[in-house]
Structures are given as structure tokens and as C-alpha cells.
Design a protein around this motif. Sequence first.
Motif: not given
Length: 128
Positions: A8-12, A14-21, A26-32, A51-53
Motif C-alpha cells: 500500500d502506498d499510503d503509509a498510515r 499500511r502501518e495500521l494494517v500491519t499493526a492489526v495483523l 501474523y508475521e507481516v512484511i510491507s511494501a510502499e 494489496l491496495d488497488l
Amino acid sequence: MAKILVIDDDARDRELVTAVLEKRGYEVISAENGRTGLMLCHRGDPDAVVLDLYMPGIDGRSVLQQLRTLHPSLPVVVFSGHSAEDVEEEMLHQGATAFIQKAFSLHQLGLALQEVLPSPSRRKTRRT
């Protein structure tokens, strides 16, 4: 532990989804962006992708196409801030496992992932 790649290109968001997962175990890796997401997918062997569309550069449609070519059985949950039934139909037709609106509840995301992944404590072996 199941590994989820969040693109997700939106940092906020992406960080929210990562924190919740991560809180769900879950183990989370993220990409901007899509390019980084595809690279991490090849290196990180995730069990699912969120995946953000709509992203600049390589958008979610292109990422989904490439994921379907290279990893046909990989679960991909697409989310978007744009609401349109035809977009949802298109994404599901192109191979998305699920489509949810970006104004989704985090519970909704958890349910979508529970349908395609085992318990966070047990990592699934995927065949390609």
C-alpha cells in the motif's frame, strides 16, 4: 506463523494494517509500492498478500496480474478506497481471493484472511 505481505502506498493505512495483523499473530512484511511488493513477494515467500488497488507506478491491477502468473495459488486480498461493483467483479475475475473497501473494518480483513490461511500459529505449506 503465516506471513502476510501488505502492499500500500499510503503509509498510515499500511502501518495500521500491519499493526492489526501482527496483533492477530501474523508475521507481516510491507511494501510502499507495487515494484517493491513484487520484489518482496519473490524473496519473502508470503502466505498471502493484502494489496491496495490504486497506487502510482505499478498499480494493484498489474501487481495482481504478475502474482497470478508467478504464484497462481497465492491468496491475494485486494482493497480500494473506490467503491464500484464493476471494479470488485474485475478484481475477482482476475484472480483476487477477496475484495474489500478500504473503509473496511479491521475485523473484515481478519475474516477474509482466516478464510484463506490456517491459524496464525501454523504456517501453511503452499504448492505452486
